[in-house]
Design a protein around this motif. Structure first.
Motif, PDB file in Angstrom:
ATOM      1  N   MET A   1       5.766  -2.808  87.274  1.00 50.15           N
ATOM      2  CA  MET A   1       4.778  -1.948  87.013  1.00 50.15           C
ATOM      3  C   MET A   1       4.712  -1.079  88.369  1.00 50.15           C
ATOM      4  SD  MET A   1       1.469  -4.141  85.848  1.00 50.15           S
ATOM      5  CE  MET A   1       0.403  -3.175  87.012  1.00 50.15           C
ATOM      6  N   GLN A   2       4.924  -1.437  89.638  1.00 50.24           N
ATOM      7  CA  GLN A   2       4.904  -0.615  90.545  1.00 50.24           C
ATOM      8  C   GLN A   2       6.086   0.536  90.312  1.00 50.24           C
ATOM      9  OE1 GLN A   2       4.925  -2.300  94.520  1.00 50.24           O
ATOM     10  NE2 GLN A   2       4.028  -4.186  93.578  1.00 50.24           N
ATOM     11  N   ARG A   3       7.041  -0.062  89.953  1.00 50.34           N
ATOM     12  CA  ARG A   3       8.434   0.995  89.762  1.00 50.34           C
ATOM     13  C   ARG A   3       7.965   2.097  88.798  1.00 50.34           C
ATOM     14  NH1 ARG A   3      12.151  -2.607  89.808  1.00 50.34           N
ATOM     15  NH2 ARG A   3      12.312  -2.946  87.583  1.00 50.34           N
ATOM     16  N   GLN A   4       7.342   1.771  87.769  1.00 50.93           N
ATOM     17  CA  GLN A   4       6.976   2.886  86.711  1.00 50.93           C
ATOM     18  C   GLN A   4       5.950   3.774  87.361  1.00 50.93           C
ATOM     19  OE1 GLN A   4       9.078   2.733  84.445  1.00 50.93           O
ATOM     20  NE2 GLN A   4       9.828   0.719  84.948  1.00 50.93           N
ATOM     21  N   LEU A   5       5.091   3.253  87.994  1.00 55.60           N
ATOM     22  CA  LEU A   5       4.206   4.258  88.662  1.00 55.60           C
ATOM     23  C   LEU A   5       5.132   5.245  89.795  1.00 55.60           C
ATOM     24  CD1 LEU A   5       1.175   2.035  89.679  1.00 55.60           C
ATOM     25  CD2 LEU A   5       1.166   3.970  88.219  1.00 55.60           C
ATOM     26  N   MET A   6       5.827   4.641  90.457  1.00 52.24           N
ATOM     27  CA  MET A   6       6.731   5.415  91.261  1.00 52.24           C
ATOM     28  C   MET A   6       7.435   6.780  90.498  1.00 52.24           C
ATOM     29  SD  MET A   6      10.161   4.116  93.203  1.00 52.24           S
ATOM     30  CE  MET A   6      11.366   4.567  91.974  1.00 52.24           C
ATOM     31  N   VAL A   7       7.882   6.117  89.318  1.00 51.90           N
ATOM     32  CA  VAL A   7       8.619   7.393  88.614  1.00 51.90           C
ATOM     33  C   VAL A   7       7.725   8.312  88.181  1.00 51.90           C
ATOM     34  CG1 VAL A   7       9.941   7.498  86.259  1.00 51.90           C
ATOM     35  CG2 VAL A   7      10.481   5.519  87.703  1.00 51.90           C
ATOM     36  N   ARG A   8       6.551   7.902  87.991  1.00 48.40           N
ATOM     37  CA  ARG A   8       5.452   8.817  87.488  1.00 48.40           C
ATOM     38  C   ARG A   8       5.299   9.833  88.650  1.00 48.40           C
ATOM     39  NH1 ARG A   8       0.374   6.336  84.890  1.00 48.40           N
ATOM     40  NH2 ARG A   8       2.186   4.942  84.127  1.00 48.40           N
ATOM     41  N   GLU A   9       5.392   9.238  89.720  1.00 54.23           N
ATOM     42  CA  GLU A   9       4.785   9.960  91.093  1.00 54.23           C
ATOM     43  C   GLU A   9       6.064  11.001  91.344  1.00 54.23           C
ATOM     44  OE1 GLU A   9       3.519   8.286  94.974  1.00 54.23           O
ATOM     45  OE2 GLU A   9       2.480   6.765  93.837  1.00 54.23           O
ATOM     46  N   VAL A  10       7.227  10.433  90.982  1.00 53.98           N
ATOM     47  CA  VAL A  10       8.471  11.328  91.258  1.00 53.98           C
ATOM     48  C   VAL A  10       8.163  12.521  90.378  1.00 53.98           C
ATOM     49  CG1 VAL A  10      10.961  11.572  91.120  1.00 53.98           C
ATOM     50  CG2 VAL A  10       9.827   9.586  92.352  1.00 53.98           C
ATOM     51  N   ALA A  11       8.040  12.327  89.171  1.00 53.07           N
ATOM     52  CA  ALA A  11       7.890  13.313  87.940  1.00 53.07           C
ATOM     53  C   ALA A  11       6.905  14.360  88.411  1.00 53.07           C
ATOM     54  CB  ALA A  11       7.541  12.645  86.637  1.00 53.07           C
ATOM     55  N   ASP A  12       5.735  13.849  88.970  1.00 47.56           N
ATOM     56  CA  ASP A  12       4.799  14.845  89.356  1.00 47.56           C
ATOM     57  C   ASP A  12       5.080  15.580  90.404  1.00 47.56           C
ATOM     58  OD1 ASP A  12       2.961  13.777  87.302  1.00 47.56           O
ATOM     59  OD2 ASP A  12       1.706  12.486  89.066  1.00 47.56           O
ATOM     60  N   MET A  13       5.879  15.036  91.467  1.00 47.04           N
ATOM     61  CA  MET A  13       6.359  15.845  92.465  1.00 47.04           C
ATOM     62  C   MET A  13       7.427  16.922  92.009  1.00 47.04           C
ATOM     63  SD  MET A  13       7.240  14.237  96.112  1.00 47.04           S
ATOM     64  CE  MET A  13       7.450  15.331  97.427  1.00 47.04           C
ATOM     65  N   ALA A  14       8.352  16.316  91.083  1.00 42.47           N
ATOM     66  CA  ALA A  14       9.356  17.426  90.525  1.00 42.47           C
ATOM     67  C   ALA A  14       8.487  18.758  89.895  1.00 42.47           C
ATOM     68  CB  ALA A  14       9.930  16.703  89.515  1.00 42.47           C
ATOM     69  N   ALA A  15       7.548  18.408  89.163  1.00 46.12           N
ATOM     70  CA  ALA A  15       6.654  19.492  88.637  1.00 46.12           C
ATOM     71  C   ALA A  15       6.106  20.399  89.863  1.00 46.12           C
ATOM     72  CB  ALA A  15       5.673  19.075  87.783  1.00 46.12           C
ATOM     73  N   GLU A  16       5.616  19.732  90.725  1.00 49.45           N
ATOM     74  CA  GLU A  16       5.043  20.561  92.145  1.00 49.45           C
ATOM     75  C   GLU A  16       6.006  21.093  92.863  1.00 49.45           C
ATOM     76  OE1 GLU A  16       3.137  17.413  94.500  1.00 49.45           O
ATOM     77  OE2 GLU A  16       1.759  16.810  92.680  1.00 49.45           O
ATOM     78  N   THR A  17       7.243  21.043  92.741  1.00 49.99           N
ATOM     79  CA  THR A  17       8.234  21.521  93.494  1.00 49.99           C
ATOM     80  C   THR A  17       9.153  22.537  92.633  1.00 49.99           C
ATOM     81  OG1 THR A  17       9.737  19.515  93.218  1.00 49.99           O
ATOM     82  CG2 THR A  17       8.454  19.729  95.392  1.00 49.99           C
ATOM     83  N   ARG A  18       8.664  22.935  91.462  1.00 53.54           N
ATOM     84  CA  ARG A  18       9.587  23.706  90.793  1.00 53.54           C
ATOM     85  C   ARG A  18       9.869  24.993  91.181  1.00 53.54           C
ATOM     86  NH1 ARG A  18       4.936  22.875  87.782  1.00 53.54           N
ATOM     87  NH2 ARG A  18       3.356  24.478  87.839  1.00 53.54           N
ATOM     88  N   SER A  19       8.873  25.434  91.899  1.00 56.23           N
ATOM     89  CA  SER A  19       9.166  26.896  92.429  1.00 56.23           C
ATOM     90  C   SER A  19      10.511  26.874  93.608  1.00 56.23           C
ATOM     91  CB  SER A  19       7.993  27.453  93.278  1.00 56.23           C
ATOM     92  OG  SER A  19       7.932  26.700  94.576  1.00 56.23           O
ATOM     93  N   TYR A  20      10.644  25.755  93.898  1.00 58.93           N
ATOM     94  CA  TYR A  20      11.844  25.530  94.689  1.00 58.93           C
ATOM     95  C   TYR A  20      13.202  25.312  94.036  1.00 58.93           C
ATOM     96  CZ  TYR A  20       9.074  24.931  99.067  1.00 58.93           C
ATOM     97  OH  TYR A  20       8.021  25.294 100.001  1.00 58.93           O
TER      98      TYR A  20
END
Ligand code: SAH
Length: 242
Positions: free
Chosen positions: A27-46
Protein backbone atom coordinates in the motif's frame (compact mmCIF):
# COMPACT_ATOMS: atom_id res chain seq x y z
CA UNK A 1 -17.75 -27.01 16.58
CA UNK A 2 -15.86 -24.99 19.13
CA UNK A 3 -12.60 -26.65 18.16
CA UNK A 4 -13.25 -25.95 14.49
CA UNK A 5 -13.85 -22.29 15.23
CA UNK A 6 -10.62 -22.20 17.23
CA UNK A 7 -8.69 -23.70 14.35
CA UNK A 8 -10.28 -21.24 11.94
CA UNK A 9 -9.35 -18.38 14.24
CA UNK A 10 -5.79 -19.65 14.57
CA UNK A 11 -5.45 -19.99 10.81
CA UNK A 12 -6.84 -16.51 10.34
CA UNK A 13 -4.42 -14.95 12.82
CA UNK A 14 -1.47 -16.70 11.24
CA UNK A 15 -2.62 -15.59 7.83
CA UNK A 16 -3.16 -11.98 8.87
CA UNK A 17 0.10 -11.82 10.83
CA UNK A 18 1.90 -13.36 7.88
CA UNK A 19 0.66 -11.04 5.17
CA UNK A 20 0.13 -7.78 6.95
CA UNK A 21 3.65 -6.38 6.67
CA UNK A 22 3.90 -7.21 2.97
CA UNK A 23 0.43 -5.78 2.40
CA UNK A 24 1.21 -2.56 4.16
CA UNK A 25 4.46 -2.16 2.19
CA UNK A 26 2.45 -2.75 -0.97
CA UNK A 27 0.00 0.00 0.00
CA UNK A 28 2.78 2.38 0.94
CA UNK A 29 4.48 1.67 -2.38
CA UNK A 30 1.36 2.55 -4.35
CA UNK A 31 1.11 5.83 -2.39
CA UNK A 32 4.77 6.52 -3.19
CA UNK A 33 4.07 5.98 -6.90
CA UNK A 34 1.21 8.48 -6.68
CA UNK A 35 3.50 11.05 -5.00
CA UNK A 36 6.09 10.55 -7.73
CA UNK A 37 3.38 11.10 -10.36
CA UNK A 38 2.27 14.31 -8.61
CA UNK A 39 5.84 15.57 -8.45
CA UNK A 40 6.36 14.72 -12.12
CA UNK A 41 3.39 16.98 -12.94
CA UNK A 42 4.71 19.75 -10.65
CA UNK A 43 8.15 19.72 -12.31
CA UNK A 44 6.91 19.67 -15.91
CA UNK A 45 8.31 23.13 -16.63
CA UNK A 46 11.81 21.66 -16.10
CA UNK A 47 11.37 18.27 -17.70
CA UNK A 48 9.01 19.23 -20.52
CA UNK A 49 6.66 16.39 -19.66
CA UNK A 50 3.59 16.09 -17.49
CA UNK A 51 4.09 12.42 -16.62
CA UNK A 52 6.69 9.71 -16.79
CA UNK A 53 6.51 6.68 -19.06
CA UNK A 54 3.86 4.24 -17.81
CA UNK A 55 6.34 1.34 -17.86
CA UNK A 56 8.68 3.29 -15.58
CA UNK A 57 5.82 3.95 -13.14
CA UNK A 58 4.86 0.28 -13.18
CA UNK A 59 8.44 -0.71 -12.40
CA UNK A 60 8.42 1.77 -9.49
CA UNK A 61 5.25 0.05 -8.29
CA UNK A 62 6.92 -3.37 -8.36
CA UNK A 63 10.40 -2.93 -6.86
CA UNK A 64 10.36 -3.51 -3.08
CA UNK A 65 12.33 -0.44 -1.95
CA UNK A 66 12.13 -1.65 1.68
CA UNK A 67 14.46 -4.53 0.75
CA UNK A 68 17.18 -2.06 -0.29
CA UNK A 69 17.38 0.07 2.87
CA UNK A 70 18.86 -0.77 6.28
CA UNK A 71 16.48 -2.11 8.95
CA UNK A 72 16.78 1.17 10.89
CA UNK A 73 15.06 3.23 8.15
CA UNK A 74 12.74 0.52 6.79
CA UNK A 75 9.62 2.22 8.13
CA UNK A 76 10.46 5.21 5.89
CA UNK A 77 11.28 3.07 2.86
CA UNK A 78 8.40 4.47 0.80
CA UNK A 79 8.82 8.14 1.68
CA UNK A 80 9.58 10.20 -1.44
CA UNK A 81 13.02 11.22 -0.20
CA UNK A 82 16.59 9.94 -0.09
CA UNK A 83 17.55 7.73 2.88
CA UNK A 84 20.92 6.86 4.44
CA UNK A 85 22.32 3.45 3.43
CA UNK A 86 25.58 3.61 5.42
CA UNK A 87 29.12 4.72 4.57
CA UNK A 88 27.87 8.31 4.18
CA UNK A 89 25.89 7.31 1.07
CA UNK A 90 22.19 7.51 0.26
CA UNK A 91 19.54 5.72 -1.77
CA UNK A 92 18.15 8.33 -4.18
CA UNK A 93 14.72 9.90 -3.82
CA UNK A 94 12.09 7.79 -5.68
CA UNK A 95 11.11 10.79 -7.85
CA UNK A 96 14.75 11.14 -8.99
CA UNK A 97 15.02 7.40 -9.72
CA UNK A 98 11.84 7.57 -11.82
CA UNK A 99 12.99 10.76 -13.58
CA UNK A 100 16.44 9.37 -14.47
CA UNK A 101 14.92 6.09 -15.67
CA UNK A 102 12.40 7.97 -17.79
CA UNK A 103 15.10 10.23 -19.28
CA UNK A 104 17.16 7.15 -20.18
CA UNK A 105 14.40 6.13 -22.64
CA UNK A 106 15.26 2.45 -22.19
CA UNK A 107 13.62 -0.46 -24.01
CA UNK A 108 13.26 -4.18 -23.39
CA UNK A 109 16.43 -5.03 -25.28
CA UNK A 110 18.54 -2.15 -23.89
CA UNK A 111 21.89 -2.69 -22.21
CA UNK A 112 22.44 -0.10 -19.51
CA UNK A 113 25.35 1.06 -17.39
CA UNK A 114 24.88 2.60 -13.95
CA UNK A 115 27.67 4.35 -12.05
CA UNK A 116 27.05 4.30 -8.28
CA UNK A 117 25.23 1.06 -7.37
CA UNK A 118 24.67 2.18 -3.76
CA UNK A 119 21.78 0.09 -2.43
CA UNK A 120 21.03 -1.48 -5.83
CA UNK A 121 17.55 0.08 -5.96
CA UNK A 122 18.02 2.09 -9.17
CA UNK A 123 19.61 -0.98 -10.77
CA UNK A 124 16.53 -3.04 -9.83
CA UNK A 125 14.16 -0.48 -11.36
CA UNK A 126 16.22 -0.58 -14.56
CA UNK A 127 16.42 -4.39 -14.45
CA UNK A 128 12.60 -4.53 -14.56
CA UNK A 129 12.71 -2.74 -17.92
CA UNK A 130 15.83 -3.77 -19.85
CA UNK A 131 17.86 -6.77 -21.00
CA UNK A 132 20.92 -6.19 -18.83
CA UNK A 133 22.22 -3.72 -16.26
CA UNK A 134 25.94 -3.31 -15.57
CA UNK A 135 26.56 -1.32 -12.42
CA UNK A 136 29.76 -0.10 -10.74
CA UNK A 137 30.18 0.80 -7.05
CA UNK A 138 33.36 2.19 -5.53
CA UNK A 139 32.57 1.27 -1.88
CA UNK A 140 33.09 -2.48 -1.64
CA UNK A 141 30.72 -3.19 1.25
CA UNK A 142 27.86 -1.35 -0.49
CA UNK A 143 28.46 -3.10 -3.81
CA UNK A 144 28.57 -6.54 -2.15
CA UNK A 145 25.41 -5.88 -0.14
CA UNK A 146 23.59 -4.62 -3.24
CA UNK A 147 24.72 -7.67 -5.21
CA UNK A 148 23.31 -9.97 -2.51
CA UNK A 149 20.00 -8.08 -2.32
CA UNK A 150 19.57 -8.13 -6.09
CA UNK A 151 20.37 -11.86 -6.21
CA UNK A 152 17.96 -12.66 -3.37
CA UNK A 153 15.16 -10.81 -5.17
CA UNK A 154 15.84 -12.68 -8.40
CA UNK A 155 17.32 -9.85 -10.50
CA UNK A 156 19.59 -12.10 -12.53
CA UNK A 157 20.10 -9.53 -15.30
CA UNK A 158 22.29 -7.24 -13.16
CA UNK A 159 26.10 -7.47 -12.95
CA UNK A 160 27.79 -5.54 -10.12
CA UNK A 161 31.46 -4.55 -10.26
CA UNK A 162 33.48 -2.99 -7.46
CA UNK A 163 35.65 -0.14 -8.69
CA UNK A 164 35.82 3.43 -9.97
CA UNK A 165 33.10 4.06 -12.54
CA UNK A 166 34.63 7.28 -13.90
CA UNK A 167 36.04 5.41 -16.91
CA UNK A 168 32.83 3.45 -17.54
CA UNK A 169 32.98 -0.26 -18.46
CA UNK A 170 34.64 -0.48 -21.89
CA UNK A 171 34.35 -4.31 -22.09
CA UNK A 172 30.54 -4.07 -22.26
CA UNK A 173 30.26 -0.78 -24.18
CA UNK A 174 28.55 0.73 -26.04
CA UNK A 175 25.42 1.23 -23.94
CA UNK A 176 21.87 2.28 -24.82
CA UNK A 177 21.77 4.36 -21.65
CA UNK A 178 24.18 5.35 -18.88
CA UNK A 179 22.85 6.60 -15.54
CA UNK A 180 25.28 8.24 -13.13
CA UNK A 181 24.05 8.53 -9.54
CA UNK A 182 27.03 10.35 -8.00
CA UNK A 183 28.03 13.83 -9.18
CA UNK A 184 31.31 14.38 -11.06
CA UNK A 185 32.57 18.00 -11.24
CA UNK A 186 32.82 17.71 -15.00
CA UNK A 187 31.33 15.45 -17.64
CA UNK A 188 33.38 12.19 -17.74
CA UNK A 189 34.52 11.88 -21.40
CA UNK A 190 34.72 8.06 -21.31
CA UNK A 191 31.01 7.83 -20.51
CA UNK A 192 30.12 9.99 -23.52
CA UNK A 193 32.33 7.75 -25.68
CA UNK A 194 30.57 4.60 -24.42
CA UNK A 195 27.11 5.73 -25.60
CA UNK A 196 25.52 3.98 -28.58
CA UNK A 197 24.13 6.13 -31.40
CA UNK A 198 20.66 7.04 -30.10
CA UNK A 199 21.88 6.52 -26.55
CA UNK A 200 21.35 8.76 -23.49
CA UNK A 201 23.71 9.63 -20.66
CA UNK A 202 21.93 10.97 -17.57
CA UNK A 203 24.39 12.63 -15.21
CA UNK A 204 24.35 15.21 -12.39
CA UNK A 205 27.32 17.53 -12.98
CA UNK A 206 28.71 20.10 -10.55
CA UNK A 207 30.53 20.74 -7.33
CA UNK A 208 29.21 20.22 -3.82
CA UNK A 209 29.13 23.96 -3.14
CA UNK A 210 26.26 24.74 -5.50
CA UNK A 211 23.31 22.75 -6.81
CA UNK A 212 24.41 20.37 -9.53
CA UNK A 213 22.64 20.21 -12.86
CA UNK A 214 21.06 16.98 -14.04
CA UNK A 215 22.12 16.73 -17.67
CA UNK A 216 20.93 14.58 -20.55
CA UNK A 217 23.68 13.92 -23.08
CA UNK A 218 22.36 12.43 -26.34
CA UNK A 219 24.27 10.81 -29.15
CA UNK A 220 22.28 10.87 -32.38
CA UNK A 221 22.31 8.27 -35.15
CA UNK A 222 25.11 10.17 -36.92
CA UNK A 223 27.20 10.15 -33.75
CA UNK A 224 26.73 13.87 -32.95
CA UNK A 225 26.56 14.70 -29.24
CA UNK A 226 24.14 17.25 -27.76
CA UNK A 227 23.44 18.17 -24.16
CA UNK A 228 20.62 19.75 -22.17
CA UNK A 229 20.13 20.69 -18.53
CA UNK A 230 17.00 19.30 -16.91
CA UNK A 231 16.87 20.09 -13.20
CA UNK A 232 18.99 21.35 -10.28
CA UNK A 233 19.77 18.34 -8.06
CA UNK A 234 21.87 17.33 -5.03
CA UNK A 235 23.79 14.05 -5.38
CA UNK A 236 26.71 12.75 -3.32
CA UNK A 237 30.05 13.56 -5.01
CA UNK A 238 31.66 11.10 -7.39
CA UNK A 239 34.80 9.78 -5.69
CA UNK A 240 38.03 9.15 -7.42
CA UNK A 241 39.55 5.68 -7.34
CA UNK A 242 43.18 6.79 -6.93
N1 SAH B 1 21.95 4.39 -7.30
C1 SAH B 1 22.02 4.25 -5.86
C2 SAH B 1 22.27 5.59 -5.17
C3 SAH B 1 23.67 5.69 -4.96
S1 SAH B 1 24.36 7.05 -4.10
C4 SAH B 1 20.79 3.60 -5.29
O1 SAH B 1 19.84 3.35 -6.03
O2 SAH B 1 20.80 3.28 -4.10
C5 SAH B 1 25.84 7.15 -5.07
C6 SAH B 1 26.77 5.97 -5.00
O3 SAH B 1 27.86 6.24 -5.88
C7 SAH B 1 27.39 5.73 -3.64
O4 SAH B 1 27.13 4.42 -3.21
C8 SAH B 1 28.88 5.96 -3.87
O5 SAH B 1 29.70 5.13 -3.09
C9 SAH B 1 29.01 5.66 -5.35
N2 SAH B 1 30.18 6.25 -6.01
C10 SAH B 1 30.77 7.46 -5.77
N3 SAH B 1 31.80 7.66 -6.61
C11 SAH B 1 31.87 6.57 -7.42
C12 SAH B 1 32.72 6.17 -8.49
N4 SAH B 1 33.74 6.94 -8.90
N5 SAH B 1 32.50 4.98 -9.08
C13 SAH B 1 31.48 4.16 -8.67
N6 SAH B 1 30.64 4.49 -7.66
C14 SAH B 1 30.83 5.66 -7.04
Amino acid sequence: MKILRLIALLLLTTFVAGVQPADSFEMQRQLMVREVADMAAETRSYTGKNRFDERVMQAMGRVPRHEFVPESVRSHAYANRPLPIGNGQTISQPYIVALMTDLGEVRENSVVLEIGTGSGYQAAVLAELVRHVYTIEIVEVLGKTAERTLGRLGYDNVTVRIGDGYGGWPEHAPFDAILVTAAPEELPPALVEQLKPGGKLIVPVGSQQAPQSLKVVSRDAAGRVTMRDVLPVGFVPMQSGE
